[in-house]
Design a protein around this motif. Structure first.
Motif, PDB file in Angstrom:
ATOM      1  N   GLY A   2      41.228  -7.309 -38.184  1.00 24.04           N
ATOM      2  CA  GLY A   2      42.259  -8.143 -38.776  1.00 24.04           C
ATOM      3  C   GLY A   2      42.193  -9.565 -38.267  1.00 24.04           C
ATOM      4  N   PRO A   3      43.036 -10.422 -38.843  1.00 25.36           N
ATOM      5  CA  PRO A   3      43.038 -11.829 -38.433  1.00 25.36           C
ATOM      6  C   PRO A   3      43.587 -11.997 -37.020  1.00 25.36           C
ATOM      7  CG  PRO A   3      44.844 -11.399 -39.940  1.00 25.36           C
ATOM      8  CD  PRO A   3      44.018 -10.153 -39.912  1.00 25.36           C
ATOM      9  N   ALA A   4      43.140 -13.078 -36.365  1.00 32.13           N
ATOM     10  CA  ALA A   4      43.662 -13.461 -35.059  1.00 32.13           C
ATOM     11  C   ALA A   4      44.263 -14.856 -35.192  1.00 32.13           C
ATOM     12  CB  ALA A   4      42.563 -13.455 -34.014  1.00 32.13           C
ATOM     13  N   HIS A   5      45.435 -15.044 -34.605  1.00 30.97           N
ATOM     14  CA  HIS A   5      46.128 -16.324 -34.694  1.00 30.97           C
ATOM     15  C   HIS A   5      46.109 -16.991 -33.327  1.00 30.97           C
ATOM     16  CE1 HIS A   5      47.416 -14.882 -38.581  1.00 30.97           C
ATOM     17  NE2 HIS A   5      47.999 -13.834 -38.017  1.00 30.97           N
ATOM     18  N   ILE A  24      45.743 -21.838 -35.554  1.00 30.32           N
ATOM     19  CA  ILE A  24      44.512 -21.560 -36.300  1.00 30.32           C
ATOM     20  C   ILE A  24      44.382 -20.059 -36.511  1.00 30.32           C
ATOM     21  CG2 ILE A  24      41.985 -21.567 -36.123  1.00 30.32           C
ATOM     22  CD1 ILE A  24      42.168 -24.250 -34.768  1.00 30.32           C
ATOM     23  N   THR A  25      43.989 -19.684 -37.712  1.00 31.20           N
ATOM     24  CA  THR A  25      43.749 -18.278 -38.027  1.00 31.20           C
ATOM     25  C   THR A  25      42.246 -18.044 -38.155  1.00 31.20           C
ATOM     26  OG1 THR A  25      45.844 -18.099 -39.219  1.00 31.20           O
ATOM     27  CG2 THR A  25      44.177 -16.412 -39.672  1.00 31.20           C
ATOM     28  N   VAL A  26      41.770 -17.001 -37.476  1.00 35.31           N
ATOM     29  CA  VAL A  26      40.351 -16.650 -37.481  1.00 35.31           C
ATOM     30  C   VAL A  26      40.197 -15.248 -38.052  1.00 35.31           C
ATOM     31  CG1 VAL A  26      38.271 -16.316 -36.088  1.00 35.31           C
ATOM     32  CG2 VAL A  26      39.937 -18.091 -35.456  1.00 35.31           C
ATOM     33  N   GLU A  27      39.295 -15.100 -39.018  1.00 34.22           N
ATOM     34  CA  GLU A  27      38.989 -13.792 -39.593  1.00 34.22           C
ATOM     35  C   GLU A  27      37.480 -13.626 -39.702  1.00 34.22           C
ATOM     36  OE1 GLU A  27      41.530 -12.315 -42.906  1.00 34.22           O
ATOM     37  OE2 GLU A  27      42.253 -14.392 -42.968  1.00 34.22           O
ATOM     38  N   ILE A  31      37.046 -19.587 -39.105  1.00 36.48           N
ATOM     39  CA  ILE A  31      38.379 -20.167 -39.238  1.00 36.48           C
ATOM     40  C   ILE A  31      38.754 -20.157 -40.717  1.00 36.48           C
ATOM     41  CG2 ILE A  31      39.737 -22.281 -39.006  1.00 36.48           C
ATOM     42  CD1 ILE A  31      38.040 -22.953 -36.545  1.00 36.48           C
ATOM     43  N   THR A  32      39.892 -19.541 -41.030  1.00 40.47           N
ATOM     44  CA  THR A  32      40.316 -19.432 -42.435  1.00 40.47           C
ATOM     45  C   THR A  32      41.564 -20.234 -42.741  1.00 40.47           C
ATOM     46  OG1 THR A  32      41.569 -17.416 -41.907  1.00 40.47           O
ATOM     47  CG2 THR A  32      39.302 -17.136 -42.698  1.00 40.47           C
ATOM     48  N   GLN A  33      42.263 -20.695 -41.705  1.00 41.87           N
ATOM     49  CA  GLN A  33      43.490 -21.436 -41.986  1.00 41.87           C
ATOM     50  C   GLN A  33      43.878 -22.314 -40.814  1.00 41.87           C
ATOM     51  OE1 GLN A  33      46.709 -19.135 -43.667  1.00 41.87           O
ATOM     52  NE2 GLN A  33      48.277 -20.535 -42.893  1.00 41.87           N
ATOM     53  N   PHE A  34      44.302 -23.555 -41.138  1.00 46.90           N
ATOM     54  CA  PHE A  34      44.936 -24.436 -40.165  1.00 46.90           C
ATOM     55  C   PHE A  34      46.433 -24.394 -40.436  1.00 46.90           C
ATOM     56  CE2 PHE A  34      40.700 -26.083 -39.797  1.00 46.90           C
ATOM     57  CZ  PHE A  34      40.629 -26.565 -38.499  1.00 46.90           C
ATOM     58  N   GLY A  35      47.231 -24.294 -39.375  1.00 48.56           N
ATOM     59  CA  GLY A  35      48.672 -24.252 -39.543  1.00 48.56           C
ATOM     60  C   GLY A  35      49.209 -22.848 -39.380  1.00 48.56           C
ATOM     61  N   ALA A  36      50.513 -22.754 -39.255  1.00 46.37           N
ATOM     62  CA  ALA A  36      51.170 -21.460 -39.036  1.00 46.37           C
ATOM     63  C   ALA A  36      50.899 -20.499 -40.185  1.00 46.37           C
ATOM     64  CB  ALA A  36      52.670 -21.666 -38.872  1.00 46.37           C
ATOM     65  N   SER A  37      50.716 -19.231 -39.832  1.00 46.30           N
ATOM     66  CA  SER A  37      50.445 -18.202 -40.832  1.00 46.30           C
ATOM     67  C   SER A  37      51.458 -17.075 -40.696  1.00 46.30           C
ATOM     68  CB  SER A  37      49.028 -17.653 -40.656  1.00 46.30           C
ATOM     69  OG  SER A  37      48.810 -16.538 -41.491  1.00 46.30           O
ATOM     70  N   SER A  38      51.869 -16.536 -41.828  1.00 45.75           N
ATOM     71  CA  SER A  38      52.814 -15.419 -41.821  1.00 45.75           C
ATOM     72  C   SER A  38      52.105 -14.069 -41.836  1.00 45.75           C
ATOM     73  CB  SER A  38      53.746 -15.524 -43.037  1.00 45.75           C
ATOM     74  OG  SER A  38      52.998 -15.502 -44.241  1.00 45.75           O
ATOM     75  N   ALA A  39      50.764 -14.099 -41.921  1.00 43.35           N
ATOM     76  CA  ALA A  39      50.009 -12.851 -41.981  1.00 43.35           C
ATOM     77  C   ALA A  39      50.090 -12.113 -40.646  1.00 43.35           C
ATOM     78  CB  ALA A  39      48.551 -13.138 -42.336  1.00 43.35           C
ATOM     79  N   GLY A  41      48.608  -9.963 -37.505  1.00 41.32           N
ATOM     80  CA  GLY A  41      47.375 -10.071 -36.752  1.00 41.32           C
ATOM     81  C   GLY A  41      47.657 -10.323 -35.281  1.00 41.32           C
ATOM     82  N   GLU A  42      46.586 -10.298 -34.508  1.00 37.50           N
ATOM     83  CA  GLU A  42      46.708 -10.518 -33.071  1.00 37.50           C
ATOM     84  C   GLU A  42      47.062 -11.967 -32.789  1.00 37.50           C
ATOM     85  OE1 GLU A  42      44.012  -9.924 -28.994  1.00 37.50           O
ATOM     86  OE2 GLU A  42      43.096  -9.723 -30.996  1.00 37.50           O
TER      87      GLU A  42
END
Length: 331
Positions: A2-5, A24-27, A31-39, A41-42
């Motif tokens: 899963g994704p890691a934040h 940053i979100t890493v999958e 890196i798949t996203q800059f900024g806060a994520s609601s997904a 993950g760890e």
């Protein structure tokens, strides 16, 4: 997986902006996203740490990870040479370099092994063996050793420092062989070097016409030629022949720098190896006279860098380190 934040880190995004605290979100390693994520993950707390894009070293020699003189006098086994190369590749990645341009000494097997994930290391773009003229820079065999025996030092799939050519036809054959073995680009030695017992920094090597043969072959494959070049005459010969990059560029003058900028020829100065040789010549198993060459090269390279910058030449970062694992660890 899963994704890691990653949260709380000071992020340098490579744009030139000041670092900022950005989640940053890493999958799957990207890196798949800059900024806060609601997904879901760890969550990884990186408070107080700094994140940067992967670094690029535009001039490495992974194939020279073992002591030079023992390597080229059959005093080290293939197993030990392989172990040194793999250790250097891992240390380079650990130092933050995710891409390197290997400018001579590495055979295609190592590039493939790293790409397959069998060896830990950065992404490698390799020229394969360096192209040298007979009697020129890039030859480290014994004085008595006939040139035709030089290839016996190559270890197929692992390392091959250089190929010797006596004329344009032999050079064309050699560069085609380098491409057959997986080279991404070509490198020629067009002057003498700091680490060389049989040449001087003032020597020019290969003619404009010979260099142009390599450029023609590289262009036919939609790639380019870079050159090992210290003195200005050799640099200018290479630029006139159509190369796209110059390594070292120690004695570059204003006129040639202007020509480089006009033709969009890049420069990769290599201060790290100069500093290494000044402080630990013996550790690189090189003659003490190499230190004197390195001292002069450092002063001249500093001036050349300023000249290149003023002319608007594109400049890259390269180490050219001898036994590069040590330099990677310091970085």
């Amino acid at each position: 997986m899963g994704p890691a934040h990653v949260v709380g880190a000071a992020v340098i995004d490579g744009s030139g902006r000041d670092p900022g605290n950005v989640d940053i979100t890493v999958e799957n390693g990207r890196i798949t996203q800059f900024g806060a994520s609601s997904a879901h993950g760890e969550r990884l707390d990186a408070e107080g740490l700094t994140m940067t894009p992967g670094l690029i070293d535009a001039h490495v020699h992974l194939g020279l990870s073992s002591p030079i003189q023992p390597h080229f006098s059959f005093q080290i086994s293939a197993a030990e040479i392989a172990a040194d190369i793999f250790a250097t590749a891992g240390a380079t990645l650990g130092a933050g370099f995710t891409t390197v341009r290997d400018t001579g000494g590495l055979d295609g097997g190592v590039v493939t092994a790293i790409a397959k994930g069998k060896v830990r290391g950065p992404r490698v773009l390799s020229c394969g063996p360096v192209q040298c003229q007979i009697g020129g820079h890039g030859y480290y065999g014994a004085d008595w050793e006939p040139t035709e025996l030089w290839s016996t030092h190559h270890i197929a799939g692992l390392c091959a420092l250089s190929m010797m050519a006596g004329n344009a036809d032999e050079l064309r054959h050699n560069v085609r062989e380098a491409f057959r073995r997986g080279a991404s680009f070509l490198k020629l030695c067009v002057t003498g070097g700091v680490v060389g017992a049989r040449d001087r920094l003032t020597d020019t090597q290969f003619t404009v016409e010979e260099i142009a043969v390599a450029v023609q072959e590289a262009s036919a494959r939609n790639t380019y030629v870079t050159v090992h070049a210290h003195n200005n005459e050799g640099i200018r010969n290479a630029v006139e022949a159509g190369v796209r990059c110059v390594e070292h560029g120690t004695r570059l003058d204003e006129s040639t720098a202007t020509l480089m900028a006009a033709r969009e020829v890049a420069l990769v100065p290599t201060f790290a190896v100069v500093e290494q040789l000044l402080h630990d010549t013996a550790g690189a198993t090189l003659a003490e006279s190499t230190r004197d060459r390195a001292k002069g090269a450092r002063e001249q390279m500093t001036k050349a860098l300023a000249v290149a910058k003023h002319a608007g030449v594109r400049i890259g970062l390269g180490t050219s380190s001898v036994r590069p694992r040590t330099v990677a660890a310091r970085n």
